[in-house]
Design a protein around this motif. Structure first.
Motif, mmCIF file in Angstrom:
data_model
loop_
_atom_site.group_PDB
_atom_site.id
_atom_site.type_symbol
_atom_site.label_atom_id
_atom_site.label_comp_id
_atom_site.label_asym_id
_atom_site.label_seq_id
_atom_site.Cartn_x
_atom_site.Cartn_y
_atom_site.Cartn_z
ATOM 1 N N ALA A 28 1.186 -1.270 0.034
ATOM 2 C CA ALA A 28 0.265 0.301 0.302
ATOM 3 C C ALA A 28 0.603 1.171 0.255
ATOM 4 O O ALA A 28 1.766 1.134 0.023
ATOM 5 C CB ALA A 28 -1.058 0.121 1.031
ATOM 6 N N ILE A 54 -11.183 6.783 -2.575
ATOM 7 C CA ILE A 54 -10.858 5.630 -3.364
ATOM 8 C C ILE A 54 -12.664 4.993 -3.881
ATOM 9 O O ILE A 54 -13.157 4.428 -2.705
ATOM 10 C CB ILE A 54 -10.478 4.516 -3.170
ATOM 11 N N GLU A 56 -14.063 2.216 -5.027
ATOM 12 C CA GLU A 56 -13.940 0.584 -5.037
ATOM 13 C C GLU A 56 -14.494 0.261 -4.253
ATOM 14 O O GLU A 56 -14.629 0.707 -2.988
ATOM 15 C CB GLU A 56 -12.170 0.240 -5.339
ATOM 16 N N VAL A 167 -3.777 2.668 0.267
ATOM 17 C CA VAL A 167 -4.602 2.603 -0.432
ATOM 18 C C VAL A 167 -3.082 1.221 -1.120
ATOM 19 O O VAL A 167 -2.528 1.679 -1.461
ATOM 20 C CB VAL A 167 -4.153 4.078 -1.071
ATOM 21 N N PRO A 168 -4.258 0.955 -1.817
ATOM 22 C CA PRO A 168 -3.458 -0.359 -2.585
ATOM 23 C C PRO A 168 -2.408 -0.165 -3.439
ATOM 24 O O PRO A 168 -3.066 0.939 -4.209
ATOM 25 C CB PRO A 168 -4.301 -1.367 -3.035
ATOM 26 N N ARG A 171 -2.605 1.046 -9.650
ATOM 27 C CA ARG A 171 -3.640 2.157 -10.732
ATOM 28 C C ARG A 171 -5.169 2.618 -9.435
ATOM 29 O O ARG A 171 -6.044 1.658 -10.465
ATOM 30 C CB ARG A 171 -3.966 2.343 -11.678
ATOM 31 N N ARG A 172 -5.525 3.187 -9.007
ATOM 32 C CA ARG A 172 -6.677 3.057 -8.182
ATOM 33 C C ARG A 172 -7.301 4.044 -8.644
ATOM 34 O O ARG A 172 -7.515 6.088 -9.436
ATOM 35 C CB ARG A 172 -6.566 3.959 -6.891
ATOM 36 N N VAL A 174 -10.548 7.651 -8.254
ATOM 37 C CA VAL A 174 -10.267 8.423 -7.488
ATOM 38 C C VAL A 174 -11.834 9.019 -7.959
ATOM 39 O O VAL A 174 -11.874 10.134 -9.166
ATOM 40 C CB VAL A 174 -9.585 9.696 -7.726
ATOM 41 N N PHE A 187 -7.958 9.022 -12.444
ATOM 42 C CA PHE A 187 -6.663 8.132 -11.689
ATOM 43 C C PHE A 187 -5.517 8.546 -11.190
ATOM 44 O O PHE A 187 -5.420 9.578 -11.216
ATOM 45 C CB PHE A 187 -6.647 7.156 -12.875
ATOM 46 N N GLU A 189 -1.745 7.118 -9.806
ATOM 47 C CA GLU A 189 -0.810 5.445 -9.554
ATOM 48 C C GLU A 189 0.015 6.056 -8.362
ATOM 49 O O GLU A 189 0.278 6.566 -8.008
ATOM 50 C CB GLU A 189 0.733 5.672 -10.515
#
Length: 230
Positions: A28, A54, A56, A167-168, A171-172, A174, A187, A189
């Motif tokens: 993370a 995030i 997800e 945060v894992p 590419r997350r 947001v 997104f 990185e």
């Protein structure tokens, strides 16, 4: 071999396969967001109270965690509350008068009715999205309840800064929301063990605060002589 050594060796052999079968914790990082908004006067100012999260799905909300949105001094406290989907929110009345709590917001529309000082009601929110909260008696009472997809979110401070930890990596997706500047999505990185900077500028130049309707869709009546009771 002594009996104790044989038992210890057996326990070790039993434990190794279990340890090997457990996946390692996901690497993370951190997102450090700075959110600004273009105000109606054209100036760019910090988006204090904006929300960064995030987008997800995450684990279900803890049953022990029950955030509070209180009626206090004829205001809602806090004005902006963020919760993961599946969270139960309590709505206590901390004023010495009656209050009502309702929302006309889509699938999460509700009406908790009229209740007195010291009473508290609750509701579980399962659908991600923005829930606008009002009181049917006092038109100045308004709050925003943002139901988000997962557990990674933060409210921006007075300088518009919002930090998301744990945060894992990768590419997350947001998302950002602000009362004046609306929604933003993009997104980031995220690198393991590092901080990713994110700068977001929202356009709130057209924002105008407008009166809302009561739960019947009509204008609020003018204050009466019994305003201190209600």
């Amino acid at each position: 071999m002594p009996l104790a050594a044989v038992v210890a060796a057996g326990l070790l052999l039993f434990a190794v396969p279990r340890l090997l079968s457990e996946p390692p914790p996901a690497a993370a990082g951190e997102i450090r967001a700075v959110v600004r908004v273009i105000a109606p006067d054209g100036n760019t100012v910090p988006a204090a109270g904006s929300v960064v999260w995030i987008a997800e799905p995450g684990p279900p909300a803890s049953e022990a965690a029950k955030p509070t949105l209180a009626s206090k001094s004829k205001r809602f406290d806090p004005r902006v509350l963020v919760v993961p989907a599946g969270t139960t929110v309590t709505f206590p009345n901390d004023d010495p008068i009656y209050h009502n709590v309702f929302s006309p917001s889509g699938k999460d529309a509700f009406d908790l009715g009229l209740y007195r000082n010291g009473a508290s009601k609750s509701k579980t929110f399962t659908t991600p999205g923005l829930v606008r909260i009002y009181c049917n008696i006092h038109p100045q009472m308004a709050a925003y309840l943002l139901v988000v997809d997962g557990p990674l979110f933060a409210l921006a401070d007075a300088a518009g800064n919002a930090d998301l930890a744990g945060v894992p990596a990768g590419r997350r997706p947001v998302r950002v929301w602000d009362e004046r500047g609306g929604d933003w999505s993009g997104f980031a990185e995220v690198a393991a063990g590092k901080t990713t900077a994110l700068s977001v500028l929202l356009d709130g130049s057209a924002f105008r605060e407008t009166p809302h309707k009561n739960k019947h869709g009509r204008d609020y009546p003018p204050p009466g002589d019994d305003d201190t009771r209600y």
